[in-house]
Design a protein around this motif. Sequence first.
Motif, PDB file in Angstrom:
ATOM      1  N   UNK A 198       0.846  -1.184   0.000  1.00  0.00           N
ATOM      2  CA  UNK A 198       0.000   0.000   0.000  1.00  0.00           C
ATOM      3  C   UNK A 198       0.887   1.241   0.000  1.00  0.00           C
ATOM      4  N   UNK A 199       0.342   2.360  -0.420  1.00  0.00           N
ATOM      5  CA  UNK A 199       1.100   3.606  -0.417  1.00  0.00           C
ATOM      6  C   UNK A 199       1.711   3.894   0.944  1.00  0.00           C
ATOM      7  N   UNK A 200       0.905   3.709   1.999  1.00  0.00           N
ATOM      8  CA  UNK A 200       1.422   3.992   3.341  1.00  0.00           C
ATOM      9  C   UNK A 200       2.516   3.015   3.746  1.00  0.00           C
ATOM     10  N   UNK A 201       2.414   1.779   3.293  1.00  0.00           N
ATOM     11  CA  UNK A 201       3.488   0.815   3.586  1.00  0.00           C
ATOM     12  C   UNK A 201       4.757   1.212   2.840  1.00  0.00           C
ATOM     13  N   UNK A 202       4.587   1.761   1.646  1.00  0.00           N
ATOM     14  CA  UNK A 202       5.743   2.196   0.853  1.00  0.00           C
ATOM     15  C   UNK A 202       6.459   3.353   1.555  1.00  0.00           C
TER      16      UNK A 202
ATOM     17  N   UNK B 206      -3.917   4.600   0.269  1.00  0.00           N
ATOM     18  CA  UNK B 206      -4.568   3.293   0.237  1.00  0.00           C
ATOM     19  C   UNK B 206      -4.504   2.653  -1.141  1.00  0.00           C
ATOM     20  N   UNK B 207      -3.684   3.218  -2.028  1.00  0.00           N
ATOM     21  CA  UNK B 207      -3.451   2.594  -3.325  1.00  0.00           C
ATOM     22  C   UNK B 207      -2.437   1.471  -3.153  1.00  0.00           C
ATOM     23  N   UNK B 208      -2.472   0.517  -4.072  1.00  0.00           N
ATOM     24  CA  UNK B 208      -1.573  -0.632  -3.950  1.00  0.00           C
ATOM     25  C   UNK B 208      -0.804  -0.795  -5.260  1.00  0.00           C
ATOM     26  N   UNK B 209       0.458  -1.145  -5.148  1.00  0.00           N
ATOM     27  CA  UNK B 209       1.269  -1.340  -6.353  1.00  0.00           C
ATOM     28  C   UNK B 209       2.499  -2.164  -6.019  1.00  0.00           C
TER      29      UNK B 209
END
Lengths: 639, 197
Positions: free
Chosen positions: A26-30, A187-190
């Motif tokens: 997730x963006x926040x994990x990144x 909350x986007x995922x990539x």
Amino acid sequence: MVMTKELAPKKLTIGLDAPGERLVMLGNEAIARGAIEAGVQVAAAYPGTPSTEVVETLSRLAKEFDMHVEWSTNEKVAFEVSYGAALAGVRAMSCMKQVGLSVALDSVKGAAYNGIRGGLLLHSADETAARSPQGLRDTRLIAEREYIPVLEPATVQEAKDMTVEAFRLSEEFGHPFILRTVTTLSHGRSDVVLGKISGEKREGSFVKLPPAPWGRPAEVAVFKRFDKIKEAVNTFPWNQLKLVKGAKLGIIASGVAYVYVSEALRALKLDGKVSVLKIGTPYPLPETLVKKLLTSVDEVLVVEELNPFVELHVKAIAGEDNIPVKIHGKELIGPFEVSDRIVIGALSKVTGAASPIDFAELDRINKEMASLLPLRPYYACVGCPHRASQYALKRAAMKVAREYGKGVEPIYTPDIGCYSTGGNPPLGVSDRNATSSMGGSIGVACGLAQVMKAPVIAQIGDSTFFHAGMPPLVNAVFNKTKVTVVVLDNLTTGMTGFQAHPGTGTTAVGDETTAIKIEDVARAFGVKFIEIIDPFDSLKKAIDTFERAMRFDGPSVVVSRRICAQVYLSAMRRKGEAIIPYYVDQDKCTQCDVCITQFGCPAIIKEDEKVVIDSLQCTGCGVCAQVCPHNAIFQEQSK
Amino acid sequence: MIEEFNMLISGVGGQGSVLMGELLGRAAVADGLNVKGSEIIGLAQRGGAVTSVLRIGSACQSPMVPLGTGDIMIGLEPAEALRNITYMAKSSIIVVNDRRVMSVTTLLGMGTYASIEEIIEKLKKYSSRVISMDAIALAKQAGSARSANIVMMGAGFGTGKIPVRIETIKATIEARFGARESISNIKAFELGYNLCR
């Protein structure tokens, strides 16, 4: 095709030391990953959607990477903790939702004013989807006021890369940086290509400076630092200008808007026909690149979420240099989240290109479906202790209000947390127009109580009480205000996903600590009426306690304490213990529907016109059995 | 190389759509694919509408499925599937759980909730194929009602539309859950898968 380490459990992967490897996150994990790569040593936050997952992720990796990670009591404290660490020369960050930035603001100004030594990053997540009760707020406007540069990623990969670079830039310029994300990015995922983990550990060292002049000289130092940053952003890799020779139209897309613009250009077959300036630093804007674009086209469309921030700055640049260019923006894009539809619509209007999707037809389909679909406002979960507390509170408040006179209604000032769902029917114990802010329930109640002849009841959660509920409670004691404060204590920060807080007895990283009791705090403040109830224990007792609290002449505090249903359920699952649900004895049920029309637990449903309890959803709290006026609800026998 | 594959998972909070998005994303990357997606988590409460997006391919940049382009939808809850129908292409496949999750507002007489037959009819009208099932019954058969989301994911794979290898998604499920839960989840996946093949 190789099975990568991607398949390993989640908690191990974000900290994987494997440069070049691709992981999905997730963006926040990144952002958390970026902070680890940069060698962050202190991270502090107060949870808030959509920012929570950054520090949540870091907290799981704190011990492995020897970081100090904490849930702070509020965003101001979180920022101060990171600032203090950065003053001592280590890399530090704080994370918050944009609403929290308003709370932190006083201290944020200080850091920009004084400058820093270790890299200092503030992550502020703008809730552009407008799903929370506190309204839209734009981080960039605040950043501009305090002369703090803003980095804004367009993709999850960029979020990781920018975070790493932000610490270096912050040290290069001796100035704090803000990383602004929006909901779809956080909350986007990539998939993200990992970089090297720095591994550098710095010893803190505080440099004592001779007394420096305040006021003008200090402000001048800020402007000087900022001027250097203003120049530097023109060559930052996240600001990219793609000029197309002969193009009449230019697009300026800030942050996540860029990916929507790219897809819209492809959908409209405008690829390679329009010049595009991708913005990664909305503040300060890369003025050289903006001018290059403005002087090469006749028309410009600015695409960004929330306020017309980039748009107004671009208009100012055009005006200053008398560049003859028509600039479009918010009149076509609107204030909320950018979407494929918004960008395609705006581009169709400006260029005349035909949309590949018939949006009017989609509107017609949505209209066709509208009458078939249930409304789904947010409700407290099945088994939520707040529902029981609020059911009892309503009964007590209605009764006490009548003592004030005929037709008098109680006033419920709500706070920010799960309990605000009690404003929806059937409970209706939250006056929506009295919602202000974290901790605001008590302060606003103090004002109402001065002028209203009615019971005034503030409802606040445990985490929120520690965040900003204490000063207004002191105020109520100090100013002898007759107000009832109900602390809905579910022993966790429920709304954001069950984080620790000062009352839980554990820290963000799971270490034991002093559990501060709300009743002890209230007692120390001089509150003379303090009672503690368990809302599942006895509704009758709860109602009686609330009544006495409301009749008390002075500030009264009732702590309604019971563990959050979700925390309870996951603990039961972990222990392998069965939940024993309740059922409706159809021979005794009179179909009075009181359990539905006055209590409203989502597990109580109707099948073939009969009231039944969905045993898959029921958590076995048993409160409905107390609510039922005909004693028709029983617990199934344990097997 | 895949250019654009768009998938939407819709449901209500607590049904496991976020977990499904996470599993699919990981499996796709393990297969060497590029992934984009997002979680519309909303608030933490259960019972609100939730969607999860998975996009695979070189043309996918944004985290959301562009309107009218979805290839497949997994509807964990029938009304939530219908609520998102405009994201789907006319050529799309919809796999839907036929268990309605009632809303308190409906019981209180605010708004309606159409019959399952009516909802499926509308889904059929705007897609090429609708596969409905009682995912909870199948999940119970696999060992736990909580695996209904995995049944639905298996069903999605059964349609052959999802460009991720079966072995990879199974390995991802096994890596995500403990040994005991893996067995029932793999069984749940296969029950769904075989239903749609």
